[in-house]
Design an enzyme around this catalytic site. Structure first.
Site, PDB file in Angstrom:
ATOM      1  NE  ARG A  34      -5.227   4.677   5.118  1.00 15.92           N
ATOM      2  CZ  ARG A  34      -5.144   5.946   5.525  1.00 15.92           C
ATOM      3  NH1 ARG A  34      -5.073   6.216   6.809  1.00 15.92           N
ATOM      4  NH2 ARG A  34      -5.124   6.916   4.649  1.00 15.92           N
ATOM      5  CB  ILE A  60      -8.851   9.212   6.628  1.00 15.01           C
ATOM      6  CG1 ILE A  60      -8.034   8.171   7.384  1.00 15.01           C
ATOM      7  CG2 ILE A  60      -8.929   8.806   5.185  1.00 15.01           C
ATOM      8  CD1 ILE A  60      -8.695   6.771   7.360  1.00 15.01           C
ATOM      9  CB  SER A  61      -3.892  11.808   8.469  1.00  8.82           C
ATOM     10  OG  SER A  61      -4.659  12.745   9.179  1.00  8.82           O
ATOM     11  CD  GLN A  62       1.749  10.572   3.908  1.00 10.84           C
ATOM     12  OE1 GLN A  62       1.814  11.717   4.345  1.00 10.84           O
ATOM     13  NE2 GLN A  62       2.708  10.040   3.188  1.00 10.84           N
ATOM     14  N   PRO A  63      -1.225   7.384   6.119  1.00  8.79           N
ATOM     15  CG  PRO A  63      -1.562   5.253   5.192  1.00  8.79           C
ATOM     16  CD  PRO A  63      -1.579   6.709   4.837  1.00  8.79           C
TER      17      PRO A  63
END
Ligand code: SAH
Length: 212
Positions: A34, A60-63
């Site tokens: 990431r 970028i979205s939360q994992p």
């Protein structure tokens, strides 16, 4: 192990496995670096439990949300999948580890270039990033075995239902610009109607028309 590998393993254990993410999604999340998908100065935060800014004012979205969306698609190794809102290319990279082919559409040219460069450098050759308005889907490779929408919308674009194979799932944040969005899993039935499951409350950038 590098520091990033340690942080990635901790993310998989504490943010994902303990919240119900299962194999094979855990392995895919453990594989994709990431830190390569964010700006140099944010790399230290790449494995934090939250969203991060990327270029063009996007995120970028939360994992955990990426992992949940991918898991809820319920696709296998032979699948062809569409993502709307490629952004950094991170979700497309995770998907590329699990399915045969990923098509990802992004409306910002600068993000398309950056995502293509990262995916090529990492050797994720089965993930293709297209510059376009994702509310039109990507008809060239339809129908899809799953569609993931990484931007929020009040009204689901009809083209996306059109391009979904009967029996396949579409995972999408439904709601207004910021507040009150619900992540939903919609499954297309043979008669083109949809069955709908609410997954959780989320906060995504809006799906916008046109390209930049
Ligand atoms: N999945 C991404 C998160 C991207 S955030 C990642 O892993 O990094 C949502 C993205 O959707 C933004 O990059 C935004 O530019 C894009 N987007 C918004 N509306 C769009 C549209 N109509 N077509 C394609 N992309 C769109």
């Amino acid at each position: 192990m590098s520091d990033y590998e340690v942080l990635r393993e901790q993310m998989v254990e504490y943010q994902l496995a303990r919240r119900g993410i299962r194999e094979p999604v855990l392995s895919a999340m453990a594989e994709v670096p990431r830190e390569e998908f964010v700006d140099e100065h944010l790399r230290g935060a790449a494995y934090d439990d939250g969203a991060l800014p990327i270029e063009a004012g996007q995120t970028i979205s939360q994992p955990f949300i990426v992992a949940l969306m991918v898991q809820e698609l319920g696709v296998g190794p032979d699948a062809t999948v569409l993502e709307i809102g490629a952004g950094s290319g991170y979700a497309a990279a995770v998907l590329s580890r699990l399915v045969a082919t990923v098509h990802a559409v992004e409306r910002h040219a600068v993000l398309v270039e950056a995502a293509r460069e990262r995916l090529a450098r990492l050797g994720y050759d089965n993930a293709h990033v297209h510059h376009g308005d994702g509310s039109l889907g990507w008809p060239d490779a339809a129908p899809y075995d799953g569609i993931l929408v990484s931007a929020a919308t009040r009204d689901l674009p009809p083209a996306l239902i059109e391009q979904l194979r009967p029996g396949a799932a579409l995972v999408v944040p439904v709601g207004g610009a910021i507040m009150g969005q619900e992540l939903k899993r919609l499954v297309r039935r043979e008669d083109r109607s949809l069955s709908e499951t609410d997954l959780c409350a989320v906060q995504f950038v809006p799906l916008r028309e046109g390209i930049e």
